[in-house]
Design an enzyme around this catalytic site. Structure first.
Site, mmCIF file in Angstrom:
data_model
loop_
_atom_site.group_PDB
_atom_site.id
_atom_site.type_symbol
_atom_site.label_atom_id
_atom_site.label_comp_id
_atom_site.label_asym_id
_atom_site.label_seq_id
_atom_site.Cartn_x
_atom_site.Cartn_y
_atom_site.Cartn_z
ATOM 1 C CB CYS A 104 -0.951 -0.065 1.160
ATOM 2 S SG CYS A 104 -1.830 1.440 1.560
ATOM 3 C CB CYS A 192 -6.900 1.543 6.383
ATOM 4 S SG CYS A 192 -5.950 3.058 6.406
ATOM 5 C CD GLN A 243 -6.781 20.116 7.731
ATOM 6 O OE1 GLN A 243 -6.368 19.141 7.781
ATOM 7 N NE2 GLN A 243 -6.164 21.285 7.102
ATOM 8 C CE1 TYR A 272 -6.446 29.776 -3.414
ATOM 9 C CE2 TYR A 272 -5.398 31.122 -1.791
ATOM 10 C CZ TYR A 272 -5.544 30.737 -3.022
ATOM 11 O OH TYR A 272 -4.825 31.386 -4.106
ATOM 12 C CG ASP A 338 -6.305 26.561 4.830
ATOM 13 O OD1 ASP A 338 -5.595 25.968 4.482
ATOM 14 O OD2 ASP A 338 -7.434 26.075 5.057
ATOM 15 C CB CYS A 365 -1.422 21.196 3.247
ATOM 16 S SG CYS A 365 -1.927 21.456 1.728
#
Length: 410
Positions: A104, A192, A243, A272, A338, A365
């Site tokens: 993965c 997961c 988020q 944004y 952002d 990010c």
């Protein structure tokens, strides 16, 4: 914070072959420093003398790397550490059985102890701020930066079960799957380990199969966010951006408020803006005009509902650069940025500084995009005065930063 602009799914362009393929060949090397993207840099010995970006390695390890991408004509190759002869003291057994070479591709650092994961991310953020942001490597801003842990409430800090939203591919036999790294190859999974309860394959609510992807119900969601003594609900489209770490909204809003220190009467721009998360809290602190700018129409609808209690608040729907180019041509005291992963870029940065805010909070990010935009701000006499980084994506190479930019003091 509502548009699906930060999807981690990659769409790699087919590459033209540049000579003989070297895929599958193996070499003994020493892994070098960590690089942005979740790999270490290694250089093959003569006669190859080629740089290889190696996954599943740690700096200083003696490894055998198997080439996964590369031809004779490429400047660099990609590879996987398929054998570790001299391991790092920070190497651990991956908790997930689907993590490792050829498996993965969702996680980058399952083989690394959590504190060391944060050290690697710290090194990457520092390097991007120095190389792209043109900061002095010896400055307090750089040397004082450390990626901070963000434990999940009620669970602690083990780096697992934090991802509240997850998409799975679906195999022809109906089993959930994840993609291998930089590949369309599907790896069947039973669970997961970074998926939170409710986001695991067996927990998907009324799953739909669309184009081979397992998705949750399309019903809008509501998220309550508490910062200090204030709690507000936020409506978000089911496929909109929010988020994925449950503590991220609280941590990011709290940090933005701390850095901006909004004062009564100050006017603010939230760029944004998604569904208006930052606009809601900043506008509440100032009690003055706040404008949220967002390109996604569905997110704008939710933002208007989420900001309805703030009379001075408004929402402008459209791409940020176009909205700023055609309107809002007035001074603003505060700006929250952002942007998507590629950053705000020059056109937006220059429109921001044209409004002469006293402070800009930049939520990033991607540390490379942050570094590039910090350099553009510096060209216009706005300097980085504070930056914090948070480990909101444990087991992966991703990291979230909040930076403060202010007019340079003369």
């Amino acid at each position: 914070m509502s548009t699906p602009r930060r999807s981690s799914q990659r769409h790699n362009r087919p590459r033209r072959a540049r000579g003989r393929s070297r895929v599958g060949e193996r070499f003994e090397v020493e892994a070098g420093p960590v690089a942005h993207g979740g790999h270490c840099v290694a250089r093959l010995p003569e006669p190859e003398s080629r740089v290889v970006f190696v996954r599943h390695a740690l700096p200083g390890e003696r490894i055998v790397v198997e080439i996964t991408e590369g031809t004779d004509g490429d400047r660099f190759w990609r590879g996987d550490a398929v054998r570790v002869d001299v391991p790092s003291a920070e190497r651990v057994q991956p908790p997930c059985p689907y993590a490792g070479p050829g498996l993965c591709g969702g996680c980058d650092f399952q083989h690394v102890a959590l504190p060391a994961q944060r050290d690697l991310k710290t090194a990457v953020v520092r390097e991007q701020l120095v190389r792209l942001g043109r900061l002095d490597a010896a400055s307090d801003l750089v040397t004082g930066l450390h990626v901070e842990a963000v434990p999940v409430a009620g669970r602690g800090d083990d780096g697992l079960r934090w991802r509240t939203r997850q998409r799975y591919a679906v195999l022809p036999d109906g089993r959930p799957a994840m993609r291998a790294h930089r590949s369309h190859e599907l790896i069947a999974i039973d669970d997961c380990l970074i998926a939170a309860e409710g986001a695991r394959p067996a927990d998907a609510h009324q799953p739909l199969v669309e184009e081979g992807t397992l998705r949750p119900s399309r019903d809008p969601a509501t998220h309550d966010v508490t910062v200090g003594s204030r709690t507000h609900p936020f409506s978000v489209a089911s496929d909109g951006f929010w988020q994925v770490h449950p503590e991220a909204p609280r941590v990011l809003v709290g940090t933005v408020l701390e850095l901006l220190d909004p004062q009564p009467g100050e006017r603010a721009l939230d760029l944004y803006a998604g569904v208006g998360l930052f606009a809601r809290f900043v506008g509440e602190a100032t009690g003055a005009r706040v404008v949220a700018v967002e390109a996604d129409r569905a997110a704008c609808q939710h933002a208007r509902a989420n900001l309805a209690a703030l009379e001075p608040a408004s929402v402008e729907c459209g791409p940020t650069d176009r909205v700023l180019r055609s309107g809002l041509d007035e001074p603003f005291d505060l700006v929250v940025l952002d942007p998507p992963r590629e950053g705000a870029k020059r056109v937006v940065v220059e429109q921001v500084v044209d409004r002469r805010p006293r402070a800009v909070a930049y939520v990033a990010c991607d540390p490379a995009a942050l570094g590039r935009d910090v350099a553009i701000f510096a060209e216009h006499d706005y300097e980085l005065t504070a930056v914090r980084a948070f480990d909101l994506f444990p087991m992966t190479h991703h990291v979230e930063c909040v930076a403060l930019l202010e007019p340079r003091r003369r």
